[in-house]
Design a protein around this motif. Structure first.
Motif, mmCIF file in Angstrom:
data_model
loop_
_atom_site.group_PDB
_atom_site.id
_atom_site.type_symbol
_atom_site.label_atom_id
_atom_site.label_comp_id
_atom_site.label_asym_id
_atom_site.label_seq_id
_atom_site.Cartn_x
_atom_site.Cartn_y
_atom_site.Cartn_z
ATOM 1 N N GLY A 107 -93.645 4.360 -13.929
ATOM 2 C CA GLY A 107 -93.202 5.335 -12.946
ATOM 3 C C GLY A 107 -93.781 5.144 -11.557
ATOM 4 N N MET A 108 -94.606 4.141 -11.354
ATOM 5 C CA MET A 108 -95.238 3.932 -10.050
ATOM 6 C C MET A 108 -94.329 3.197 -9.059
ATOM 7 N N GLU A 109 -93.383 2.430 -9.556
ATOM 8 C CA GLU A 109 -92.558 1.630 -8.657
ATOM 9 C C GLU A 109 -91.839 2.476 -7.609
ATOM 10 N N PRO A 110 -91.125 3.558 -7.989
ATOM 11 C CA PRO A 110 -90.442 4.328 -6.948
ATOM 12 C C PRO A 110 -91.416 4.975 -5.957
ATOM 13 N N ILE A 111 -92.576 5.375 -6.437
ATOM 14 C CA ILE A 111 -93.571 5.998 -5.569
ATOM 15 C C ILE A 111 -94.099 4.966 -4.573
ATOM 16 N N LEU A 119 -94.104 2.344 0.843
ATOM 17 C CA LEU A 119 -93.889 1.167 1.692
ATOM 18 C C LEU A 119 -92.812 1.416 2.744
ATOM 19 N N VAL A 120 -91.756 2.099 2.362
ATOM 20 C CA VAL A 120 -90.686 2.409 3.308
ATOM 21 C C VAL A 120 -91.222 3.312 4.419
ATOM 22 N N LYS A 121 -91.937 4.344 4.047
ATOM 23 C CA LYS A 121 -92.493 5.257 5.058
ATOM 24 C C LYS A 121 -93.507 4.542 5.934
ATOM 25 N N ALA A 122 -94.313 3.674 5.341
ATOM 26 C CA ALA A 122 -95.286 2.909 6.121
ATOM 27 C C ALA A 122 -94.570 1.966 7.089
ATOM 28 N N HIS A 170 -94.502 -7.527 -1.470
ATOM 29 C CA HIS A 170 -93.561 -8.628 -1.690
ATOM 30 C C HIS A 170 -92.939 -8.543 -3.080
ATOM 31 N N HIS A 171 -93.713 -8.113 -4.061
ATOM 32 C CA HIS A 171 -93.195 -7.963 -5.421
ATOM 33 C C HIS A 171 -92.046 -6.960 -5.449
ATOM 34 N N TYR A 172 -92.222 -5.836 -4.758
ATOM 35 C CA TYR A 172 -91.205 -4.781 -4.784
ATOM 36 C C TYR A 172 -89.983 -5.105 -3.932
ATOM 37 N N PHE A 173 -90.169 -5.798 -2.806
ATOM 38 C CA PHE A 173 -89.055 -6.003 -1.889
ATOM 39 C C PHE A 173 -88.662 -7.462 -1.692
ATOM 40 N N GLY A 174 -89.554 -8.387 -1.950
ATOM 41 C CA GLY A 174 -89.219 -9.793 -1.811
ATOM 42 C C GLY A 174 -89.440 -10.363 -0.427
ATOM 43 N N SER A 175 -89.127 -9.592 0.614
ATOM 44 C CA SER A 175 -89.292 -10.108 1.973
ATOM 45 C C SER A 175 -89.449 -8.953 2.951
#
Length: 194
Positions: free
Chosen positions: A5-9, A14-17, A47-52
């Motif tokens: 459950g940590m991935e969406p959090i 990261l998006v807000k940052a 990088h793991h979550y978004f790739g780039s």
């Protein structure tokens, strides 16, 4: 073992940052390391979550567009009649969630990103089509044949107010922006009804 459950959090952090870092620097010239540090995690995890970095920017753009869309939908539901709905769209465009320093800076940089990144161009085109469609739906009964020209003018003014805001210092003034747009709208509606 990863925490369930940590991935969406973490993605949301990261998006807000990303939005904060773009707002802080005023450009897309931020690193994944800076974004990850602000989010409280490693750049490897980012990088793991978004790739780039580009994918993080696109996720931030989607986030801002989602907030904007929710604001507009909420404003439209609460409004009765075409003119009230038009004014509600204008207010939503300059709501505290949309017209804060970081979001304004992010918008400007997303317009720049859209010049070279097809996915960003597509997202920006979706925003522009939805805004124009919402404006036209309200303007047609009020302005008839002039509806398209007025919608284009309002869209350009909204974008222009964001551009001007990036160049100013101090806190954004949404009330002044909305007042300018309402004044333009009133003038255009008088001309259309003359």
């Amino acid at each position: 073992m990863p925490k369930l459950g940590m991935e969406p959090i973490r993605k949301e952090a990261l998006v807000k940052a990303t939005i904060v870092e773009i707002g802080r620097t005023g450009s897309l010239d931020v690193t994944v390391s800076q974004i990850a540090k602000r989010a409280g995690m490693s750049s490897a995890l980012a990088h793991h979550y978004f790739g780039s970095k580009e994918e993080i920017f696109l996720a931030a753009m989607r986030h801002i567009l989602t907030i904007y869309g929710a604001e507009v939908r909420g404003a439209l539901v609460a409004s009765q009649g075409p003119k009230a709905r038009l004014i509600a769209i204008l207010h939503a465009s300059f709501s505290p969630g949309n017209f804060r320093r970081e979001a304004v800076s992010a918008w400007l940089n997303f317009w720049v990103l859209a010049q070279t990144v097809p996915q960003a161009r597509r997202l920006l085109a979706v925003y522009q089509r939805r805004l124009r469609s919402n404006l036209l739906a309200c303007l047609r009964p009020l302005a008839g044949a002039r509806a398209e020209a007025i919608a284009d003018g309002l869209g350009a003014l909204i974008d222009g107010m964001y551009l001007r805001e990036v160049l100013k210092s101090g806190a954004p003034n949404p009330a002044a922006s909305v007042a300018l747009l309402v004044d333009y709208l009133e003038t255009q509606l008088k001309e259309a009804q003359a």
